[in-house]
Design a protein around this motif. Structure first.
Motif, PDB file in Angstrom:
ATOM      1  N   ARG A   3     -14.359   1.676  -3.209  1.00  0.00           N
ATOM      2  CA  ARG A   3     -14.293   0.293  -2.720  1.00  0.00           C
ATOM      3  C   ARG A   3     -13.121  -0.404  -3.403  1.00  0.00           C
ATOM      4  N   LYS A   4     -11.924  -0.061  -2.948  1.00  0.00           N
ATOM      5  CA  LYS A   4     -10.705  -0.632  -3.498  1.00  0.00           C
ATOM      6  C   LYS A   4      -9.795  -1.081  -2.368  1.00  0.00           C
ATOM      7  N   ASP A   5      -9.042  -2.118  -2.633  1.00  0.00           N
ATOM      8  CA  ASP A   5      -8.034  -2.603  -1.707  1.00  0.00           C
ATOM      9  C   ASP A   5      -6.892  -1.590  -1.701  1.00  0.00           C
ATOM     10  N   GLN A   6      -6.475  -1.133  -0.519  1.00  0.00           N
ATOM     11  CA  GLN A   6      -5.452  -0.090  -0.444  1.00  0.00           C
ATOM     12  C   GLN A   6      -4.064  -0.596  -0.822  1.00  0.00           C
ATOM     13  N   LEU A   7      -3.813  -1.889  -0.725  1.00  0.00           N
ATOM     14  CA  LEU A   7      -2.486  -2.403  -1.057  1.00  0.00           C
ATOM     15  C   LEU A   7      -2.385  -2.902  -2.487  1.00  0.00           C
ATOM     16  N   ARG A  26     -27.046  -5.855 -15.853  1.00  0.00           N
ATOM     17  CA  ARG A  26     -25.701  -5.619 -15.323  1.00  0.00           C
ATOM     18  C   ARG A  26     -25.699  -5.667 -13.803  1.00  0.00           C
ATOM     19  N   ARG A  27     -24.584  -6.147 -13.249  1.00  0.00           N
ATOM     20  CA  ARG A  27     -24.398  -6.186 -11.809  1.00  0.00           C
ATOM     21  C   ARG A  27     -22.923  -6.004 -11.490  1.00  0.00           C
ATOM     22  N   ARG A  28     -22.641  -5.765 -10.212  1.00  0.00           N
ATOM     23  CA  ARG A  28     -21.261  -5.598  -9.746  1.00  0.00           C
ATOM     24  C   ARG A  28     -20.901  -6.727  -8.796  1.00  0.00           C
ATOM     25  N   PHE A  29     -19.693  -7.216  -8.933  1.00  0.00           N
ATOM     26  CA  PHE A  29     -19.150  -8.166  -7.967  1.00  0.00           C
ATOM     27  C   PHE A  29     -18.204  -7.358  -7.077  1.00  0.00           C
ATOM     28  N   GLU A  30     -18.626  -7.090  -5.843  1.00  0.00           N
ATOM     29  CA  GLU A  30     -17.841  -6.267  -4.929  1.00  0.00           C
ATOM     30  C   GLU A  30     -16.677  -7.069  -4.330  1.00  0.00           C
ATOM     31  N   VAL A  31     -15.632  -6.363  -3.953  1.00  0.00           N
ATOM     32  CA  VAL A  31     -14.495  -6.954  -3.268  1.00  0.00           C
ATOM     33  C   VAL A  31     -14.856  -7.078  -1.789  1.00  0.00           C
ATOM     34  N   ASN A  32     -14.454  -8.174  -1.168  1.00  0.00           N
ATOM     35  CA  ASN A  32     -14.718  -8.390   0.258  1.00  0.00           C
ATOM     36  C   ASN A  32     -13.685  -7.616   1.066  1.00  0.00           C
ATOM     37  N   LEU A  33     -13.972  -6.341   1.339  1.00  0.00           N
ATOM     38  CA  LEU A  33     -13.031  -5.465   2.043  1.00  0.00           C
ATOM     39  C   LEU A  33     -13.251  -5.536   3.545  1.00  0.00           C
ATOM     40  N   GLN A  34     -12.141  -5.519   4.272  1.00  0.00           N
ATOM     41  CA  GLN A  34     -12.166  -5.517   5.732  1.00  0.00           C
ATOM     42  C   GLN A  34     -11.243  -4.406   6.214  1.00  0.00           C
ATOM     43  N   VAL A  51      -8.341  -3.674   3.360  1.00  0.00           N
ATOM     44  CA  VAL A  51      -7.776  -4.680   2.463  1.00  0.00           C
ATOM     45  C   VAL A  51      -8.780  -5.801   2.228  1.00  0.00           C
ATOM     46  N   SER A  52      -8.621  -6.485   1.105  1.00  0.00           N
ATOM     47  CA  SER A  52      -9.485  -7.620   0.796  1.00  0.00           C
ATOM     48  C   SER A  52      -9.055  -8.821   1.632  1.00  0.00           C
ATOM     49  N   THR A  53      -9.940  -9.795   1.742  1.00  0.00           N
ATOM     50  CA  THR A  53      -9.612 -10.993   2.511  1.00  0.00           C
ATOM     51  C   THR A  53      -8.480 -11.774   1.849  1.00  0.00           C
ATOM     52  N   GLN A  54      -8.391 -11.697   0.545  1.00  0.00           N
ATOM     53  CA  GLN A  54      -7.288 -12.353  -0.162  1.00  0.00           C
ATOM     54  C   GLN A  54      -5.954 -11.701   0.210  1.00  0.00           C
ATOM     55  N   THR A  55      -5.939 -10.374   0.342  1.00  0.00           N
ATOM     56  CA  THR A  55      -4.728  -9.674   0.759  1.00  0.00           C
ATOM     57  C   THR A  55      -4.381 -10.012   2.204  1.00  0.00           C
ATOM     58  N   LEU A  56      -5.396 -10.198   3.061  1.00  0.00           N
ATOM     59  CA  LEU A  56      -5.148 -10.605   4.448  1.00  0.00           C
ATOM     60  C   LEU A  56      -4.427 -11.946   4.502  1.00  0.00           C
ATOM     61  N   LYS A  57      -4.831 -12.878   3.634  1.00  0.00           N
ATOM     62  CA  LYS A  57      -4.159 -14.174   3.588  1.00  0.00           C
ATOM     63  C   LYS A  57      -2.712 -14.024   3.143  1.00  0.00           C
ATOM     64  N   THR A  58      -2.462 -13.112   2.205  1.00  0.00           N
ATOM     65  CA  THR A  58      -1.102 -12.859   1.740  1.00  0.00           C
ATOM     66  C   THR A  58      -0.259 -12.260   2.860  1.00  0.00           C
ATOM     67  N   ILE A  59      -0.856 -11.328   3.633  1.00  0.00           N
ATOM     68  CA  ILE A  59      -0.142 -10.712   4.760  1.00  0.00           C
ATOM     69  C   ILE A  59       0.181 -11.764   5.811  1.00  0.00           C
ATOM     70  N   ASN A  60      -0.757 -12.676   6.082  1.00  0.00           N
ATOM     71  CA  ASN A  60      -0.495 -13.744   7.048  1.00  0.00           C
ATOM     72  C   ASN A  60       0.636 -14.650   6.590  1.00  0.00           C
ATOM     73  N   LYS A  61       0.752 -14.848   5.282  1.00  0.00           N
ATOM     74  CA  LYS A  61       1.776 -15.736   4.747  1.00  0.00           C
ATOM     75  C   LYS A  61       3.147 -15.061   4.694  1.00  0.00           C
TER      76      LYS A  61
END
Length: 78
Positions: A3-7, A26-34, A51-61
């Motif tokens: 569960r990693k962002d490819q970029l 203990r718990r994990r905070f997962e990345v929001n991958l799409q 990619v994560s939603t944060q990376t999607l915003k970067t790609i849009n920008k």
């Protein structure tokens, strides 16, 4: 598949669930991958990336070409 962002390589982080009695487990905070398909007009091809939603915003920008060029400079093969 990890569960990693490819970029960006961003993955899950770890923390604690804290109860009202202040017990910690203990718990994990997962990345929001799409899973998203991108068209690269310079290469005339489609690329599917997780990619994560944060990376999607970067790609849009910045644009997919600029983000892919930056990732390739860092050694990520796509």
């Amino acid at each position: 598949m990890a569960r990693k962002d490819q970029l960006t390589g961003k993955g899950p982080v770890f923390g604690n669930n804290v109860s009202h009695a202040n017990n910690k487990t203990r718990r994990r905070f997962e990345v929001n991958l799409q899973k998203k398909r991108f068209y690269i007009p310079e290469e005339k091809r489609w690329v599917t990336l997780r990619v994560s939603t944060q990376t999607l915003k970067t790609i849009n920008k910045k644009g997919i070409k600029a983000v892919l060029d930056e990732a390739r400079r860092q050694g990520i093969r796509l």
